[in-house]
Design a protein around this motif. Structure first.
Motif, PDB file in Angstrom:
ATOM      1  N   ASP A  70      26.216  -3.402 -32.724  1.00 14.91           N
ATOM      2  CA  ASP A  70      24.783  -3.644 -32.531  1.00 14.91           C
ATOM      3  C   ASP A  70      24.360  -5.066 -32.922  1.00 14.91           C
ATOM      4  OD1 ASP A  70      25.394  -2.874 -35.135  1.00 14.91           O
ATOM      5  OD2 ASP A  70      23.449  -1.948 -35.481  1.00 14.91           O
ATOM      6  N   VAL A 125      19.404   5.923 -31.439  1.00 13.86           N
ATOM      7  CA  VAL A 125      20.377   5.750 -32.513  1.00 13.86           C
ATOM      8  C   VAL A 125      19.973   6.723 -33.607  1.00 13.86           C
ATOM      9  CG1 VAL A 125      21.220   4.222 -34.340  1.00 13.86           C
ATOM     10  CG2 VAL A 125      20.943   3.333 -32.030  1.00 13.86           C
ATOM     11  N   THR A 181      28.065   2.635 -31.304  1.00 11.93           N
ATOM     12  CA  THR A 181      27.739   1.213 -31.414  1.00 11.93           C
ATOM     13  C   THR A 181      28.003   0.660 -32.808  1.00 11.93           C
ATOM     14  OG1 THR A 181      25.427   1.688 -31.945  1.00 11.93           O
ATOM     15  CG2 THR A 181      25.993   1.402 -29.605  1.00 11.93           C
ATOM     16  N   GLU A 197      19.966  -3.022 -33.681  1.00 16.82           N
ATOM     17  CA  GLU A 197      19.898  -1.742 -32.974  1.00 16.82           C
ATOM     18  C   GLU A 197      18.729  -1.665 -31.993  1.00 16.82           C
ATOM     19  OE1 GLU A 197      19.899   0.886 -36.366  1.00 16.82           O
ATOM     20  OE2 GLU A 197      22.043   1.302 -36.116  1.00 16.82           O
ATOM     21  N   MET A 233      19.068  -3.904 -28.960  1.00 17.24           N
ATOM     22  CA  MET A 233      20.151  -3.376 -28.133  1.00 17.24           C
ATOM     23  C   MET A 233      19.650  -2.191 -27.302  1.00 17.24           C
ATOM     24  SD  MET A 233      23.735  -1.646 -29.370  1.00 17.24           S
ATOM     25  CE  MET A 233      22.827  -0.343 -30.206  1.00 17.24           C
ATOM     26  N   HIS A 281      24.116  -7.694 -30.315  1.00 19.55           N
ATOM     27  CA  HIS A 281      23.012  -7.585 -29.368  1.00 19.55           C
ATOM     28  C   HIS A 281      21.665  -7.800 -30.050  1.00 19.55           C
ATOM     29  CE1 HIS A 281      25.983  -6.083 -26.556  1.00 19.55           C
ATOM     30  NE2 HIS A 281      26.409  -5.290 -27.525  1.00 19.55           N
TER      31      HIS A 281
END
Length: 177
Positions: A101, A129, A97, A107, A110, A104
């Protein structure tokens, strides 16, 4: 499996497990939430599961169909979340990602969105993540929380609490003298 069977599927509260072989043994390869609540886990011998829970619904696993479904899901994530997605058989995906990210909301939003979308489709998912793919893999498969955001440089402290199986070490034959 329930989606595929539609109205012929067992009720959601009915424990369901998919069965296959590990070597010569017939074992549970996958269990639904109702079966997991009973304490059943992948790797449990079928005979033991049936003896403990006679109402357990057993169905043969279809690894090829599962692989195709996972590839379709990977493509779906590639179009909507991140440009680099790979299948992590038998039941996972790896997404890079990096640089996506922020599209979205960051992180954490998302990850929450991914897990929420999977739950809406009837799947239990975990999303992590971490600095490395190996750390994310271990935490997703063996960690306790469905969503984990490991700050850079902190993977070792998070991994320390996981079982040795999380390391994905190859099995080696024992050496005897």
């Amino acid at each position: 499996m329930r989606k595929r069977l539609g109205p012929d599927a067992p009720a959601p509260e009915t424990p369901l497990a998919l069965v296959g072989r590990e070597g010569r043994r017939r074992v549970l390869l996958s269990v639904d939430l109702a079966a997991r609540k009973l304490g059943l886990r992948p790797g449990t011998p079928v005979a033991k599961a049936q003896a403990l829970y006679p109402d357990l619904v057993l169905m043969d696993a279809d690894p090829e169909d599962d692989r195709l479904g996972l590839e379709k899901l990977a493509l779906w994530f590639q179009h909507r979340i991140a440009p680099i997605v790979a299948v992590d058989a038998p039941d996972g995906l790896v997404l890079d990602t990096t640089g996506a990210d922020h599209l979205h909301g960051g992180e954490l939003p998302m990850l929450k969105d991914m897990v929420h979308r999977m739950a809406g489709a009837g799947f239990r998912a975990k999303a992590v993540v971490a600095d490395t793919w190996g750390a994310a893999h271990a935490i997703a498969r063996y960690g306790r929380t469905p969503i984990a955001l490991v700050p850079p440089g902190n993977a070792a402290s998070v991994l320390a609490d996981l079982p040795i199986e999380a390391l994905r070490l190859p099995s080696t034959p024992s050496i005897t003298a």
